[in-house]
Every structure is written in structure tokens, then in C-alpha cells.
Write a protein that holds these residues in place. Structure first.
Motif, PDB file in Angstrom:
ATOM      1  N   TYR A  27       0.821  -1.216   0.000  1.00  0.00           N
ATOM      2  CA  TYR A  27       0.000   0.000   0.000  1.00  0.00           C
ATOM      3  C   TYR A  27       0.852   1.262   0.000  1.00  0.00           C
ATOM      4  N   LEU A  28       2.133   1.114   0.348  1.00  0.00           N
ATOM      5  CA  LEU A  28       3.036   2.250   0.205  1.00  0.00           C
ATOM      6  C   LEU A  28       3.237   2.557  -1.283  1.00  0.00           C
ATOM      7  N   GLN A  29       3.304   1.530  -2.109  1.00  0.00           N
ATOM      8  CA  GLN A  29       3.378   1.757  -3.565  1.00  0.00           C
ATOM      9  C   GLN A  29       2.107   2.425  -4.066  1.00  0.00           C
ATOM     10  N   GLU A  30       0.950   1.977  -3.584  1.00  0.00           N
ATOM     11  CA  GLU A  30      -0.315   2.597  -3.990  1.00  0.00           C
ATOM     12  C   GLU A  30      -0.334   4.069  -3.577  1.00  0.00           C
ATOM     13  N   PHE A  31       0.200   4.372  -2.407  1.00  0.00           N
ATOM     14  CA  PHE A  31       0.221   5.751  -1.917  1.00  0.00           C
ATOM     15  C   PHE A  31       1.136   6.615  -2.793  1.00  0.00           C
ATOM     16  N   PHE A  32       2.322   6.093  -3.138  1.00  0.00           N
ATOM     17  CA  PHE A  32       3.231   6.844  -3.992  1.00  0.00           C
ATOM     18  C   PHE A  32       2.616   7.059  -5.373  1.00  0.00           C
ATOM     19  N   ALA A  33       1.885   6.066  -5.858  1.00  0.00           N
ATOM     20  CA  ALA A  33       1.216   6.228  -7.148  1.00  0.00           C
ATOM     21  C   ALA A  33       0.184   7.353  -7.074  1.00  0.00           C
ATOM     22  N   ALA A  34      -0.564   7.397  -5.989  1.00  0.00           N
ATOM     23  CA  ALA A  34      -1.555   8.469  -5.822  1.00  0.00           C
ATOM     24  C   ALA A  34      -0.875   9.835  -5.797  1.00  0.00           C
ATOM     25  N   MET A  35       0.257   9.938  -5.110  1.00  0.00           N
ATOM     26  CA  MET A  35       0.988  11.213  -5.102  1.00  0.00           C
ATOM     27  C   MET A  35       1.445  11.579  -6.508  1.00  0.00           C
ATOM     28  N   SER A  36       1.843  10.562  -7.289  1.00  0.00           N
ATOM     29  CA  SER A  36       2.264  10.835  -8.665  1.00  0.00           C
ATOM     30  C   SER A  36       1.121  11.455  -9.472  1.00  0.00           C
ATOM     31  N   TYR A  37      -0.093  10.937  -9.308  1.00  0.00           N
ATOM     32  CA  TYR A  37      -1.236  11.471 -10.045  1.00  0.00           C
ATOM     33  C   TYR A  37      -1.557  12.903  -9.605  1.00  0.00           C
ATOM     34  N   VAL A  38      -1.423  13.189  -8.311  1.00  0.00           N
ATOM     35  CA  VAL A  38      -1.666  14.555  -7.831  1.00  0.00           C
ATOM     36  C   VAL A  38      -0.640  15.508  -8.432  1.00  0.00           C
ATOM     37  N   LEU A  39       0.641  15.099  -8.436  1.00  0.00           N
ATOM     38  CA  LEU A  39       1.697  15.943  -9.004  1.00  0.00           C
ATOM     39  C   LEU A  39       1.513  16.125 -10.499  1.00  0.00           C
ATOM     40  N   GLU A  40       1.136  15.066 -11.182  1.00  0.00           N
ATOM     41  CA  GLU A  40       0.945  15.119 -12.640  1.00  0.00           C
ATOM     42  C   GLU A  40      -0.175  16.073 -13.016  1.00  0.00           C
ATOM     43  N   ASN A  41      -1.211  16.138 -12.193  1.00  0.00           N
ATOM     44  CA  ASN A  41      -2.353  17.003 -12.487  1.00  0.00           C
ATOM     45  C   ASN A  41      -2.139  18.436 -12.007  1.00  0.00           C
ATOM     46  N   ASN A  42      -0.932  18.726 -11.552  1.00  0.00           N
ATOM     47  CA  ASN A  42      -0.647  20.066 -11.046  1.00  0.00           C
ATOM     48  C   ASN A  42       0.075  20.929 -12.083  1.00  0.00           C
ATOM     49  N   VAL A  43       0.140  20.455 -13.315  1.00  0.00           N
ATOM     50  CA  VAL A  43       0.800  21.225 -14.386  1.00  0.00           C
ATOM     51  C   VAL A  43      -0.258  22.066 -15.092  1.00  0.00           C
ATOM     52  N   PRO A  44      -0.250  23.386 -14.902  1.00  0.00           N
ATOM     53  CA  PRO A  44      -1.336  24.228 -15.442  1.00  0.00           C
ATOM     54  C   PRO A  44      -1.515  24.107 -16.951  1.00  0.00           C
ATOM     55  N   ARG A  45      -0.407  23.946 -17.691  1.00  0.00           N
ATOM     56  CA  ARG A  45      -0.531  23.955 -19.157  1.00  0.00           C
ATOM     57  C   ARG A  45      -1.277  22.729 -19.677  1.00  0.00           C
ATOM     58  N   HIS A  46      -1.344  21.685 -18.871  1.00  0.00           N
ATOM     59  CA  HIS A  46      -2.061  20.492 -19.300  1.00  0.00           C
ATOM     60  C   HIS A  46      -3.580  20.628 -19.135  1.00  0.00           C
ATOM     61  N   GLY A  47      -3.985  21.652 -18.392  1.00  0.00           N
ATOM     62  CA  GLY A  47      -5.410  21.826 -18.147  1.00  0.00           C
ATOM     63  C   GLY A  47      -5.986  20.621 -17.434  1.00  0.00           C
ATOM     64  N   TYR A  48      -7.196  20.255 -17.844  1.00  0.00           N
ATOM     65  CA  TYR A  48      -7.837  19.113 -17.210  1.00  0.00           C
ATOM     66  C   TYR A  48      -7.641  17.819 -18.012  1.00  0.00           C
ATOM     67  N   MET A  49      -6.810  17.874 -19.067  1.00  0.00           N
ATOM     68  CA  MET A  49      -6.556  16.664 -19.830  1.00  0.00           C
ATOM     69  C   MET A  49      -5.824  15.624 -18.990  1.00  0.00           C
ATOM     70  N   SER A  50      -4.935  16.099 -18.109  1.00  0.00           N
ATOM     71  CA  SER A  50      -4.205  15.161 -17.256  1.00  0.00           C
ATOM     72  C   SER A  50      -5.164  14.459 -16.294  1.00  0.00           C
ATOM     73  N   VAL A  51      -6.209  15.164 -15.850  1.00  0.00           N
ATOM     74  CA  VAL A  51      -7.210  14.532 -14.997  1.00  0.00           C
ATOM     75  C   VAL A  51      -7.904  13.411 -15.758  1.00  0.00           C
ATOM     76  N   TYR A  52      -8.238  13.690 -17.024  1.00  0.00           N
ATOM     77  CA  TYR A  52      -8.882  12.670 -17.863  1.00  0.00           C
ATOM     78  C   TYR A  52      -7.969  11.459 -18.015  1.00  0.00           C
ATOM     79  N   ARG A  53      -6.677  11.705 -18.303  1.00  0.00           N
ATOM     80  CA  ARG A  53      -5.738  10.591 -18.486  1.00  0.00           C
ATOM     81  C   ARG A  53      -5.586   9.784 -17.197  1.00  0.00           C
ATOM     82  N   THR A  54      -5.546  10.468 -16.073  1.00  0.00           N
ATOM     83  CA  THR A  54      -5.407   9.773 -14.786  1.00  0.00           C
ATOM     84  C   THR A  54      -6.575   8.844 -14.525  1.00  0.00           C
ATOM     85  N   VAL A  55      -7.782   9.352 -14.708  1.00  0.00           N
ATOM     86  CA  VAL A  55      -8.969   8.546 -14.424  1.00  0.00           C
ATOM     87  C   VAL A  55      -9.071   7.381 -15.407  1.00  0.00           C
ATOM     88  N   GLU A  56      -8.720   7.622 -16.676  1.00  0.00           N
ATOM     89  CA  GLU A  56      -8.748   6.535 -17.650  1.00  0.00           C
ATOM     90  C   GLU A  56      -7.752   5.443 -17.282  1.00  0.00           C
TER      91      GLU A  56
END
Length: 1167
Positions: free
Chosen positions: A411-440
Motif C-alpha cells: 500500500y506504500l506503492q499505492e500511496f506513492f502512485a496516488a501522489m504521482s497522479y496529484v503531481l501530474e495534475n498540477n501542471v497548469p498547461r495540461h489543463g484538465y486533460m491530465s485529470v482525464y488521463r489519470t482517471v482513464e
């Protein structure tokens, strides 16, 4: 990437077949006849089982017995089958079983089951339990008479293989014994296959071999092979043990038959303690960790999940290794992991490296990988030094066989993966496309309908909340966009709109946020009204009826009640224990059912969560046996300003007059409670009269009180009528109507039977406790102090006059009386030796309490509570072993008590003579009886030579009093320290030691019972000049376990004062403690309301009580309190002192230590 990299688990046999295609069928069979162990040895370098390789303090090594609930159907079906669920007998609905009974026959299945499904939430311990089953079998501790071979397979790992034969599948088990394949398969009824995480891979396990035509050497797709095993076309007599998170196994195992359903519920309270003590090597650390967890209801509840226990212990160990005092205030698993990470990274600048590790974790989740090679780290830009650092701080661990790495916990790996998705979705130029990619990506791994069950998604909700964002900013030293996290949460919710996720897992995700906004929006599902929110609350998932939920664990109860507080439309909450249905509540309401036992910990979780109830106005606990502790926790919640409950149903909760001592004061303390139902409880005349006293207080807002009037006496009925005349707004009734019985129709509309008999049975099972004191500690108490007259101090003879009927309790002695009228009682203390030695019972019975000589008018005492020191909470002692010995002129009589409780044995309508409690035992088990004990420390202060006396004795007040008097005679002074927490055993030997090299004679003490008139065993400790603190320890001799420790500081010692043997009425009056320390008390008392509650009716009138409470600040309240002290007698001041001693013990000890005061007061029965 090469084919080998893509498929690391291709078997050696498969490689050999590919390399030598010209060999004939005979050669193939000859190869298969080789020992499985030979095949296994050739495969060992490639076969990866990361979940079995752990560190020294891994959960598997620290395995503790889990709670297992056997049920007739899988989780979630209870609500779907509500119409017929009540027809199950209680034992058929669900009952706890032991691990050794998984494959035993039961009432509903007379033959031994072949298929067992272990289900439960993620992290609850399913995989750990599955591996433990196999390990226990290997060690000869489990199922040896049932199975000759037990095979364990991780389905996550099997899914990486394309094709396998049955022989290759068996060969993949690392610990398979050296035996030919034909021999293994010759007795299929002796085989057990454990398939761990059967629902994790995205496969459908269909049985495509209905005619049993598959040969064990024939390769086929893995999912087809497993489908054949489950469908019984291969090895139909073999047994299977599956673990799964989901409840809908039929959708991917179409051939699934009728399994035995067992839900894993996690650790019990004792299991949590056992795990913590196994985790920490130093017993002192274990004790500190356990005490911290126990003091925090939320943390203690979260620790029923095994991996959370591991996480909590790891966080506390990090702090202890740095020399810090352990401290943990996290409310969720996300917060716990953030705490773990911030502590692990302390002193390391690993911002970019940490991001890279998060990215690798997410890649592993998407590819269903838990092992990583050095090349994987290099691809993420992580150097060998970086990997070494993560290994050193404990985030990664090295696999000893395959030279690969994994996270310290899955579950530590699952937690690090979740942090990766939060960091990935924090790039303003990507808009909400990164959110779409994460959920997919998450849907690809977990499936749309199982999103909320995924640990990564749960962590995502926690990390996207306000607290999570704030902590991640601190860890990564960057700025994160809160709105992106909120959008990610709501987009995941939106993606579930065409599916119906399990309600509990959805609520778990909301709980992780700890924010009010999202739960408030989502909890409108109970209202079914469209609200202005980014998520359409009318889509199917939010229209699902969740007015009825089954909560099996304390974690689930905590999560549900947390979310209910944000549902502004739910006004009523009902809890049904053991499947017992209460009365039907009008919508909108929430009904929680629980099939597992409700413990004191459960009540603590429920009531602490409801201290702020939001819109919740009605609470129904009818049919649930309430212990004294539960009632006290409930009353504490009702006093909270945030609790707005108006109606409380406590029908058939096993309440007695002793519970009324806690309930009655709440009637005036609660600002909102207007309706209370106490029907079907044995309150008796005494309990009802106690309620009446508090109903007369003007602050009481109660308007409806329902009681059983039939059992009450005529005088009490008259008192109730008089009370209604005094207060016309109060309605007192006895209306046992259908609305408080089991409904004639259940929520599905089906007819139901009357279950009043079941209510009565539950009442018989209720847990009773003795009445807690209502005032000070030192005298018999009812609603006022009852003074005790000393007749003969040398003979230990006392007299007490009870002015009215009621219950009276002396806390120090542990003696209680329930009297029916005013009566005078004489109490003497005797020595067992002068009576018991004359009987033949010395070898067959054991003394477990003081011997009293009580004299009272016949018929005036309805019940007497005699103290005993046997610890019943350990569950090792049968209460039928208890007897009360009466020593009369013609000999001795043994009486069977009416009931036995923790600390008390109760006689009803007693006759008096010298009497005390005995325990019938066999001599061989005398040393196995758990008892409660106390430690007594005395010192003689000489500035150059401090001497200590340390006693370890049973918790018998008469022995303590005798030791006190003896030590005081030698000018020794007692130091008060807490007693041992755990139960000890008569006859056991314990070693006394200290943190310094002190002379201790003797170093070994035996815990034994000696009459108060005999000399007691003690250790004398020569300290010398005490200029620094020392620690004293008591350890069990046979195993070295720490049983007690105390810290002594130089400030604990103060010069002994001249003894005052007797206090006469004309003795010179010394300044009273409360007068001497008025300014200190005003400045340092921190909580005034509990102090006022103890003084109300004893020292303060109603007007004075309200006047003090009306002040704005704590100091103003204390000054106002002291403004009334001019009218206080010395007895009143003593009561103030005792109340302060109860509510602020450390402040009083400090003030006494500073001044060396000797408190001189009236004579009391207690020593």
C-alpha cells in the motif's frame, strides 16, 4: 524490452518445450514425471513472490489472530436480501470462527466445505491470513490431518503468465515438497489450493473443460486453468481457499458454486495490543506505543486494520529511534502515510528523486508490478545512491533472490502512485486533460465499477483534500493547485454515474478527505434532491437506497457516522446489533446493522464521532446491551455543546439502577434532549427515584419520559404523579406500542413476527457494572456525603447511617449497599485465617477479596456488592466458580451470588455474618487465575540516604490499609503511582529492577495473598542521595516481560510530617488546603465544569452552580467559585479538595509536593 522482460514468469518447462519441439510425447511425459522440486529449482531465479519477502518486523512475522465472521452470503447481499434476511436464525446470520475452523462442517453445511472465500476491505489482512494458513500447515500447526499438500499462489503474479499446465502451476509454489506429480495428484481430496487476490486481475475464469478432459501436462491460458479448477472439471475433489475484495465474484467466476463465505474483520482490541507488542523489540517502547494508541479513539479504531497497525508502529518507531516522545494525531490513513513520509525524509533533500519514485510506483500499478529492477530505476533517472538512500530510510526493500526491489509495503506503492497522479495534475498547461488521463488509467487497472475500492483512489481523495495538499506542499517544497485536486475528486465521482459502487467504499473515500464540502454535496444522496454541484447528484449511484447499511467493523462505523454528520437531511440514526431490528423510523433515516459483537471500543467510536451531530436529532440504540462504560460514553457525548440530539431510545438495553446514576445528571446537563425512552429495562424503584431527583431541576428540558410503570411500587408511582403535577409540561408514560417494537412489516413490506422474546434474551446478556461514585472518593456516597463513625480503630470497626433508601458506594474499599429504607450498618474487617483455617476448603478454594463482618437490620438491605480482585476481562475464569462464604456459629455456608461482575460479587436480599468472596479452584490451576494487583511505594527521606519499600499485592483494600499503617508507624510516606495495567497471577514470581545500579533486597517478589494481619512481602531499595530521577521495573521472572514501571523524581519526595493519630473535634484548625492554594488553583485549574458537576448539590446550590457556569473565562469561573467559600464549612472544603483531587490529580500532587502540606480532615472509613 525483450520477450523475457515482458513475461518474467515463463516456466523452465515451457522454455524446454519451445527449445526442443522434436521430442516425442513419451519424452514429454518422462519429463513431467521428474520431481516437482527439480522443476522448481530451475525456476527459482525467475519466480517472483514479493509479498512473501518482508523485513524482520513484517506483518507476516508479527501475525496476530484476526476476527473471522462466517456468513450465509457475501458482503453487500444483506441489504439486497433484506426481505428474507430476518428469517435467518441469529447463529446463521453470522458468527465468529477461528482459523482452524475454516474447513470444518457447520450447522448450515453438514459436510466439510471444499471452497472457502475470504472477503474483506483492502488491507484488512486477507493475504496475510492466506500466507499464514500455508505457513502454519508447513509447521504442522494447521490442517495436517486434512491436507497432504497446500499450494499458495498470488493471482497478481499468475496473471503475468500467459499459459501454464497444471504441473507447471504446482511447480510455481516455492515450498512444494519433493514428490512426483503423479503422487501429488493421486489423492486430490488431500490438496488445498490458495488463490490470493482472485479478483485483482482483469479476467473471467470460465470452465471450458466440462468433461474433465484436461491432462495435467497440457498447457492452456492461466485464466482457463484456474476456471477449470474452480469449476471442478480439474481435480474436482480438491479444496480451494480464495481471497477477494469484491463481493460480486459470479461476474468473473461463472462456475462458482456454493462457497463458505468468511469476512475478515481485522484485529480485535486484544489483537491490536498483541501486534504492537510483537512489533517492538523493547517492551518499554511497546508499552508506550500501545498506551498512545489506546488514548486516541480514532487511531485505536484505524489500527484494527493490520496494515494500518504496521504503519502506526512504523511512525512511532521512527520517532523513538530519534529520541522523541511518541506522538500521533492523524485521523486518516492518508494522513498517517504523509506523517510516515515526512518523518522518513527528515534531513534528506530528495525532491526530484521522490517525484521519480512516485512515477515508478504509478507505472508499476498500471502494469500490475510490485518488483522493480535496477534498470527500472535508471529509466526514471534514479541513481544507485538514490536507491540506497530509499533503502536506508525504509521506503524500499531489496528482494534477496531476484536482485530486484519493492516498496516496503504494497500500500506504500499505492500511496506513492496516488501522489504521482496529484503531481501530474498540477501542471497548469495540461489543463484538465491530465485529470482525464489519470482517471482513464485508473479505470484500466481497476475497472470503472471498482474505482472506489482501489487503495490508490482512496489515497487520491485524501491527498486532494485541503490537509493532503498542504502536507504534500511541505514534503515536495512546491505549490499545488487545490482546485485541480477537487476537480479530480469530482471527475472520479462523475465517471461512476452509470454504475453503483459499494456505498461503504464511497464513504471511505469521503472520510479520507476530512473536508466538509465534498461530503456535504455527496451526502445529499439521502435527500434525493438536485443540488448545485459539479456532480449530478441524481445519477444512478446517488439514487441508490442506502438508508440501510451493514457495518461489521469499528472502522466502518466511524466512517459512516462521520459522513452522516454532513447529511443535513438525515435526522434519525438507528443501530441494530446482532441482526436485531428495532422499530421502524420514519424517513429520512439511517439504519445501521451489525452482526458482530459490539464492544466498549465500538461505543467509544460511535459516541466520540457523534459529539458533533449536525442535523441528527434522534438516536435509537434499542435492543443493544449497554455496559456501564457505554452509558458513561453516551452521557459524555450528550453533554457536548455540538450534540443536538432531541430524542433518545434506550429500550431493552439492559439498564439497571446503577446506569441511572450516569443518565440522571444528563437530564439537566443536555441543552437539547426532550424525549427519553427507557422501557424494558430493570431500573427498579431506586433507579426511577434517582431520575426523579434530576427531573425536578429547573434546567431539565425533558418533555417525554417512557418507563415501565408496572414493576414500580406504589410510593414511586405516587412520586411520578407528583412530579407531573409539579411540571405539567412533562409527560411520563408506559406505552409499549408497535412503534417501539419490531415492526409488523420490515422495510421491504414483508410481514414479520414479534421478537419481544429476543429482546428479553438480549437483556439477559447485557453487561452490568457497579455504580460509579457520585461524589468524593473517601466515604459512602449517594447524592450526598454520608459520614462514617469510627467505633474502634484498633478492631477496625465502623458505623455508617444511611438516611434514606438508595445506593451507597465507598470507592476506596469497593463496598456498596442498596438499601430500602433508612438504616444503620456496622462494618468490621476480619482475618480469613481465623475462620478459613478451621474448614477443609483451604486447598479447594482461593481467597479473592476482603472478609467483612457486617451487621444490619434484617430486610433493610436489598443488595450488597462485595469486592473481589479476580480479573474477569481475561475470559479465563468461569463466574460459576465464585461463592460467598458465610461464617456462622454452626459452621460455614457457601452462597451462590446473584451475579458476578468485574470487581464485584453481588448478593441480593443478603443475610449478614462474617462474609467474603472465595473462588472454587483445583490446586493445579491456582497459579493460572488472573488477578488485578497494586504496587505500593513508600520512602523514608534522609537527605543522604533515601530508602524505598516496594510492595506487589492483590487489589485488596484491607491489605493496603494494613501496610499503610505499618509503614506510617516507621515514618515512611507513600508515593502514589499507577498500578500494573495487565493482570498478574497468584504464585508467580517477579523481578524488581531499577534504571540505576541500586541495591535491591530481595530482587525477587512472589505475588501471594497474605492476611492483613500477616507481614507482607516487599523489596527494600537503597537509593542513597536522590539527585536525579530513577525508574523502577517489575518483570515476570519466567519470560522477562515488563509488567510495571514507574518514574520517581526527586520532587516526588518531601519530608515526612509528624503523624496525627486522631483528629478530635477540638483540635486546632490548620489553614485548609483550598485556602492555602487559592491563587494557584484559580490560575492553574483548566477544566471547571467537571469540578462543578462534582460539587453540585453537595457544596453548591443550583443558583450558585449556574452563576459560576455563566462566567466567561476559566479564571473568572474559579474566582466566582471561591466567592462562595466564606460560607463553606470545613467539610465543604474537604469535598472541594476531593473533587479537585479527582478532576486535577497532577495539579494537587504538585501543590502538595511544593508545600509539604498534611491535610487534616474528618475521619473517613477509607484508609
Amino acid at each position: 524490452m525483450s520477450g523475457r522482460d515482458k513475461n518474467p514468469q515463463v516456466s523452465s518447462l515451457e522454455q524446454q518445450q519451445k527449445g526442443d519441439m522434436e521430442q516425442d510425447q513419451w519424452e514429454l511425459h518422462r519429463l513431467m514425471e521428474r520431481n516437482i522440486s527439480e522443476i522448481h529449482q530451475s525456476k527459482r531465479r525467475e519466480n517472483l513472490y514479493p509479498t512473501q519477502i518482508r523485513k524482520t518486523n513484517d506483518m507476516l512475522q508479527n501475525f496476530t489472530q484476526l476476527l473471522l465472521l462466517q456468513k450465509p452470503c457475501p458482503r453487500g447481499w444483506e441489504t439486497l436480501l433484506w426481505k428474507s434476511w430476518h428469517k435467518y436464525k441469529e447463529e446463521e446470520r453470522g458468527h465468529l470462527i477461528e482459523i482452524q475452523n475454516l474447513f470444518c462442517p457447520s450447522q448450515e453445511i453438514q459436510k466439510k466445505p471444499q471452497l472457502v472465500v475470504l472477503e474483506g476491505a483492502f488491507g484488512i489482512g486477507k493475504s496475510t491470513l492466506a500466507r499464514q494458513v500455508r505457513r502454519a500447515w508447513e509447521e504442522g500447526q494447521l490442517y495436517r490431518d486434512r491436507f497432504q499438500h497446500v499450494f499458495y499462489f498470488s493471482c497478481r503474479e499468475l496473471a503475468q503468465c500467459k499459459q501454464l499446465s497444471l504441473a507447471e502451476l504446482i511447480a510455481k509454489d516455492q515450498t512444494v515438497p519433493a514428490a512426483p506429480i503423479r503422487e501429488i495428484l493421486s489423492h486430490p481430496e488431500k490438496l488445498l489450493f490458495i488463490l490470493d487476490g482472485i479478483d485483482e486481475p482483469a479476467w473471467v475464469l470460465e470452465d471450458k473443460n466440462p468433461k474433465f478432459c484436461l491432462h495435467w501436462s497440457q498447457t492452456q491460458p492461466v485464466h482457463t486453468l484456474l476456471g477449470s479448477l474452480l469449476g471442478k472439471s480439474v481435480l474436482p475433489q480438491a479444496s480451494l481457499l480464495l481471497t477477494a475484495r469484491t463481493t460480486d465474484l459470479k461476474k468473473f467466476i461463472p462456475s462458482l458454486g456454493q462457497p463458505r463465505w468468511v469476512e475478515v474483520l481485522g484485529f480485535s482490541k486484544s489483537g491490536r495490543k498483541e501486534y504492537i507488542y510483537k512489533y517492538f523489540r523493547e517492551e518499554r517502547e511497546a508499552m508506550a506505543a500501545f498506551n498512545l494508541v489506546q488514548s486516541n479513539p480514532v487511531l485505536s479504531t484505524l489500527c484494527e486494520v493490520p496494515w494500518v497497525s504496521w504503519l502506526v508502529c512504523t511512525c512511532l518507531k521512527q520517532q523513538m529511534d530519534r529520541g522523541e516522545d511518541p506522538s500521533l494525531t492523524s485521523q486518516t490513513t492518508t494522513e498517517l502515510y504523509l506523517k510516515y513520509l515526512s518523518q522518513a525524509l527528515s534531513g534528506h533533500a530528495l525532491g526530484n528523486q521522490l517525484r521519480a519514485l512516485c512515477s515508478l510506483a504509478a507505472e508499476g500499478i498500471c502494469q500490475r508490478r510490485t518488483l522493480f529492477s535496477e534498470r527500472d530505476f535508471q529509466m526514471q533517472g534514479l541513481a544507485d545512491d538514490d536507491v540506497a538512500t530509499f533503502l536506508k530510510i525504509g521506503i524500499l526493500q531489496k528482494h534477496p533472490v531476484s536482485l530486484s526491489y519493492s516498496f516496503a509495503h504494497l500500500y506504500l506503492q499505492e500511496f506513492f502512485a496516488a501522489m504521482s497522479y496529484v503531481l501530474e495534475n498540477n501542471v497548469p498547461r495540461h489543463g484538465y486533460m491530465s485529470v482525464y488521463r489519470t482517471v482513464e488509467a485508473l479505470k484500466e487497472v481497476y475497472g470503472r465499477h471498482d474505482l472506489f475500492e482501489a487503495p490508490t483512489v482512496r489515497f487520491l481523495f485524501g491527498l486532494s483534500g485541503k490537509r493532503g495538499i498542504r502536507e504534500m506542499q511541505n514534503i515536495f517544497a512546491c505549490s499545488l493547485l487545490q482546485k485541480t485536486g477537487l476537480y479530480l475528486q469530482r471527475y472520479i465521482l462523475k465517471e461512476t454515474q452509470h454504475h453503483q459502487p459499494d456505498t461503504l467504499v464511497l464513504l471511505h473515500c469521503l472520510y479520507e478527505t476530512q473536508d466538509g464540502d465534498l461530503p456535504t454535496d455527496v451526502m445529499y444522496i439521502f435527500q434525493g434532491t438536485r443540488v448545485h454541484a459539479p456532480v449530478d447528484m441524481l445519477h444512478p449511484v446517488f439514487q441508490k437506497s442506502i438508508n440501510h447499511l451493514v457495518v461489521q467493523t469499528d472502522v466502518e462505523l466511524m466512517v459512516v457516522t462521520f459522513c452522516i454528520k454532513f447529511c443535513h437531511h438525515v435526522k434519525r440514526l438507528q443501530l441494530n446489533a446482532c441482526g436485531q431490528q428495532g422499530h421502524t423510523l420514519a424517513a429520512p433515516s439511517m439504519v445501521l446493522s451489525r452482526w458482530t459483537p459490539i464492544t466498549n471500543t465500538t461505543w467509544q467510536v460511535l459516541f466520540s464521532t457523534l459529539e458533533f451531530t449536525g442535523s441528527l436529532q434522534e438516536l435509537d440504540l434499542s435492543g443493544n446491551p449497554l455496559s456501564q462504560y457505554a452509558v458513561q460514553s453516551l452521557c459524555s457525548t450528550l453533554r457536548c455543546p455540538g450534540c443536538q440530539l432531541r430524542t433518545l431510545w434506550l429500550v431493552n438495553c439492559g439498564l439497571t439502577f446503577s446506569h441511572c446514576a450516569d443518565l440522571a445528571p444528563v437530564l439537566s446537563a443536555s441543552s437539547s434532549l426532550t424525549e427519553l425512552d427507557l422501557q424494558l429495562n430493570d431500573l427498579g424503584d431506586l433507579g426511577v427515584r434517582l431520575l426523579c431527583q434530576w427531573l425536578r431541576i429547573p434546567a431539565c428540558k425533558l418533555r417525554i419520559l417512557r418507563l415501565d410503570l408496572a414493576p414500580l411500587s406504589d410510593p414511586v408511582i405516587m412520586e411520578l404523579r407528583a412530579l407531573q403535577t409539579e411540571n405539567p409540561q412533562l409527560l411520563i408514560s408506559s406505552t409499549w406500542k408497535p412503534h417501539v417494537m419490531v415492526p409488523t412489516k420490515n422495510p421491504g413490506g414483508e410481514e414479520m413476527g414479534d421478537s419481544l422474546t429476543s429482546f428479553k434474551q438480549q437483556r439477559l446478556q447485557s453487561e452490568h457494572r457497579h455504580m460509579e461514585p457520585l461524589g468524593t472518593e473517601d466515604d459512602f456516597l449517594d447524592q450526598s456525603l454520608v459520614t462514617t463513625e469510627v467505633i474502634d480503630r484498633e478492631r477496625n470497626l465502623y458505623r455508617v447511617q444511611f438516611p434514606v433508601d438508595g445506593s451507597y458506594h465507598c470507592p476506596n474499599i469497593g463496598l456498596s449497599f442498596v438499601v430500602t429504607r433508612a438504616v444503620t450498618i456496622e462494618i468490621g474487617f476480619c482475618a480469613w485465617s481465623q475462620h478459613l483455617d478451621k474448614t477443609p476448603l483451604q486447598d479447594s478454594h482461593m481467597v479473592v477479596g476482603p472478609l467483612f463482618d457486617i451487621k444490619a437490620e434484617q430486610g433493610a438491605v436489598a443488595a450488597v456488592y462485595l469486592p473481589h480482585f479476580v480479573d474477569l476481562q481475561e475470559g479465563q475464569v468461569d463466574t460459576s466458580w465464585f461463592h460467598v462464604a458465610h461464617f456462622q456459629g454452626h459452621g460455614m455456608v457457601l452462597e451462590v451470588p446473584a451475579k458476578v461482575e468485574q470487581g464485584y460479587t453481588v448478593l441480593e436480599n443478603p443475610s449478614f455474618s462474617p462474609m467474603g468472596v472465595l473462588l472454587r479452584i483445583m490446586p493445579a490451576v491456582r497459579n493460572f487465575i488472573p488477578i488485578t494487583s497494586v504496587t505500593l511505594i513508600y520512602y523514608y527521606l534522609n537527605l543522604q540516604d533515601v530508602t524505598l519499600h516496594l510492595y506487589l499485592i492483590p487489589n485488596d483494600w484491607t491489605i493496603q490499609k494494613a501496610i499503610d499503617e505499618q509503614e506510617m508507624g516507621f515514618q515512611f510516606v507513600r508515593i502514589h503511582k499507577p498500578p500494573p495495567v495487565d493482570s498478574l497471577y497468584i504464585g508467580s514470581r517477579y523481578i524488581v529492577s531499577a534504571s540505576k545500579n541500586l541495591e535491591i533486597i530481595p530482587k525477587e517478589l512472589e505475588l501471594c495473598y497474605r492476611s492483613p494481619r500477616e507481614s507482607q512481602l516487599f523489596s527494600e531499595i537503597s537509593v542513597g542521595r536522590m539527585d536525579s530521577e530513577i525508574k523502577l521495573h517489575i518483570r515476570e521472572k519466567k519470560n522477562g516481560n515488563l509488567k510495571w514501571e514507574a518514574l520517581l523524581k526527586p520532587g516526588d519526595l518531601r519530608p515526612a510530617q509528624p503523624m496525627i493519630s486522631t483528629v478530635h473535634k477540638d483540635a486546632p484548625t490548620l489553614p485548609h488546603f483550598v485556602d492555602q492554594h487559592r491563587e494557584q488553583l484559580v490560575a492553574r485549574v483548566t477544566s471547571v465544569d467537571p469540578l462543578l458537576d462534582k460539587l453540585h448539590g453537595l457544596v453548591l446550590s443550583e443558583e450558585q452552580y449556574e452563576a459560576v457556569r455563566a462566567e466567561a473565562t476559566t479564571q473568572d469561573k474559579m474566582w466566582k467559585l471561591f466567592s462562595f467559600s466564606r460560607s463553606w464549612t470545613r467539610v465543604c472544603k474537604e469535598q472541594v479538595y476531593r473533587a479537585l483531587e479527582k478532576t486535577h490529580p497532577y495539579l494537587i500532587m504538585d501543590l502538595l509536593g511544593r508545600s509539604g502540606d498534611v491535610f487534616v480532615g474528618s475521619s473517613h472509613l477509607s484508609g
